[in-house]
Scaffold this motif. Sequence first.
Motif, PDB file in Angstrom:
ATOM      1  N   ALA A 111      16.533  40.664  29.185  1.00 20.03           N
ATOM      2  CA  ALA A 111      17.107  40.964  27.874  1.00 20.03           C
ATOM      3  C   ALA A 111      16.349  42.084  27.176  1.00 20.03           C
ATOM      4  O   ALA A 111      16.932  42.883  26.451  1.00 20.03           O
ATOM      5  CB  ALA A 111      17.103  39.701  27.006  1.00 20.03           C
ATOM      6  N   ALA A 112      15.033  42.159  27.387  1.00 22.05           N
ATOM      7  CA  ALA A 112      14.238  43.201  26.745  1.00 22.05           C
ATOM      8  C   ALA A 112      14.657  44.594  27.207  1.00 22.05           C
ATOM      9  O   ALA A 112      14.644  45.556  26.431  1.00 22.05           O
ATOM     10  CB  ALA A 112      12.759  42.973  27.038  1.00 22.05           C
ATOM     11  N   ARG A 119      20.902  49.438  21.144  1.00 16.61           N
ATOM     12  CA  ARG A 119      20.530  49.695  19.753  1.00 16.61           C
ATOM     13  C   ARG A 119      21.571  50.538  19.024  1.00 16.61           C
ATOM     14  O   ARG A 119      21.904  50.284  17.865  1.00 16.61           O
ATOM     15  CB  ARG A 119      19.171  50.391  19.709  1.00 16.61           C
ATOM     16  CG  ARG A 119      18.007  49.451  19.949  1.00 16.61           C
ATOM     17  CD  ARG A 119      16.685  50.184  19.896  1.00 16.61           C
ATOM     18  NE  ARG A 119      15.579  49.278  20.181  1.00 16.61           N
ATOM     19  CZ  ARG A 119      14.310  49.667  20.265  1.00 16.61           C
ATOM     20  NH1 ARG A 119      13.992  50.957  20.094  1.00 16.61           N
ATOM     21  NH2 ARG A 119      13.373  48.780  20.523  1.00 16.61           N
ATOM     22  N   SER A 120      22.067  51.567  19.691  1.00 14.90           N
ATOM     23  CA  SER A 120      23.051  52.436  19.053  1.00 14.90           C
ATOM     24  C   SER A 120      24.338  51.681  18.744  1.00 14.90           C
ATOM     25  O   SER A 120      24.950  51.878  17.690  1.00 14.90           O
ATOM     26  CB  SER A 120      23.363  53.636  19.960  1.00 14.90           C
ATOM     27  OG  SER A 120      23.832  53.174  21.217  1.00 14.90           O
ATOM     28  N   GLU A 125      27.834  48.768  14.583  1.00  8.35           N
ATOM     29  CA  GLU A 125      28.463  47.535  14.114  1.00  8.35           C
ATOM     30  C   GLU A 125      27.955  47.155  12.726  1.00  8.35           C
ATOM     31  O   GLU A 125      28.711  46.661  11.896  1.00  8.35           O
ATOM     32  CB  GLU A 125      28.182  46.397  15.103  1.00  8.35           C
ATOM     33  CG  GLU A 125      28.876  46.583  16.447  1.00  8.35           C
ATOM     34  CD  GLU A 125      28.556  45.451  17.397  1.00  8.35           C
ATOM     35  OE1 GLU A 125      27.782  44.557  16.979  1.00  8.35           O
ATOM     36  OE2 GLU A 125      29.058  45.456  18.525  1.00  8.35           O
ATOM     37  N   LYS A 126      26.682  47.392  12.481  1.00  6.98           N
ATOM     38  CA  LYS A 126      26.109  47.066  11.176  1.00  6.98           C
ATOM     39  C   LYS A 126      26.723  47.923  10.073  1.00  6.98           C
ATOM     40  O   LYS A 126      26.904  47.468   8.946  1.00  6.98           O
ATOM     41  CB  LYS A 126      24.587  47.254  11.202  1.00  6.98           C
ATOM     42  CG  LYS A 126      23.857  46.181  11.984  1.00  6.98           C
ATOM     43  CD  LYS A 126      22.364  46.388  11.903  1.00  6.98           C
ATOM     44  CE  LYS A 126      21.623  45.283  12.646  1.00  6.98           C
ATOM     45  NZ  LYS A 126      20.151  45.477  12.581  1.00  6.98           N
ATOM     46  N   ARG A 127      27.029  49.171  10.381  1.00  9.16           N
ATOM     47  CA  ARG A 127      27.626  50.041   9.378  1.00  9.16           C
ATOM     48  C   ARG A 127      29.038  49.606   9.025  1.00  9.16           C
ATOM     49  O   ARG A 127      29.480  49.738   7.878  1.00  9.16           O
ATOM     50  CB  ARG A 127      27.640  51.477   9.897  1.00  9.16           C
ATOM     51  CG  ARG A 127      26.252  52.082  10.056  1.00  9.16           C
ATOM     52  CD  ARG A 127      26.322  53.382  10.826  1.00  9.16           C
ATOM     53  NE  ARG A 127      24.989  53.875  11.178  1.00  9.16           N
ATOM     54  CZ  ARG A 127      24.771  54.860  12.036  1.00  9.16           C
ATOM     55  NH1 ARG A 127      25.785  55.472  12.624  1.00  9.16           N
ATOM     56  NH2 ARG A 127      23.533  55.248  12.296  1.00  9.16           N
TER      57      ARG A 127
END
Length: 200
Positions: A111-112, A119-120, A125-127
């Motif tokens: 997973a790491a 990340r991108s 999605e956060k935006r």
Amino acid sequence: MASFTPDLHHRPRMSSQFNKPNKTATAAAATPSFNPNQWTTRRQQQIYTSKLIQALRRHSPPSSASVAAKQVRETADRVLAVAAKGTMRWSRSILSAGTKVTKKHKKAKVAAGRRRSRRSEIDKEKRKSTVVERKLRVLGRLVPGCRKLAYSNLLDETSDYIAALEMQVRAMTDITEYLGDGGGAQPAAPADRLGTNVDL
């Protein structure tokens, strides 16, 4: 001349609402009920305290203070999940996680490596998501097993989980105070106040 003979073949059609089952009622019956007030009773706290002390006595002496703290925390959470009797999703998640500890360690390295490449995508999605959606997503991570739960069910799980944690804190506070007093300031230990032995 018009005929006044009644039509024996004609029968009024019953409304479809009497033939089809009520989906809302069926769904409500299938949804497990929750009662956060169960964690506020003294009886429930005594039962939990008794089970926790019995579970801690079964463990071998820890090798270090950090191991001891982790052992107590995991045992306390597992006993709390057992006390919930599997009625809530968070309790079932804790109990199932206890059998998947080794698998989690193996998946951690894989997973790491994937986190960097995602990340991108996560930033995009956060935006797009609103403030409320982000807060609900964070809340879903805090309550075990509730990451992808519906809004209404998530609130029920959260209410029950918080009430259970508050009871856990009260029980562990009683145990800590008893141990701090050396067992001499109180007539009986927290587990003995119950009067019965309850095995896990």
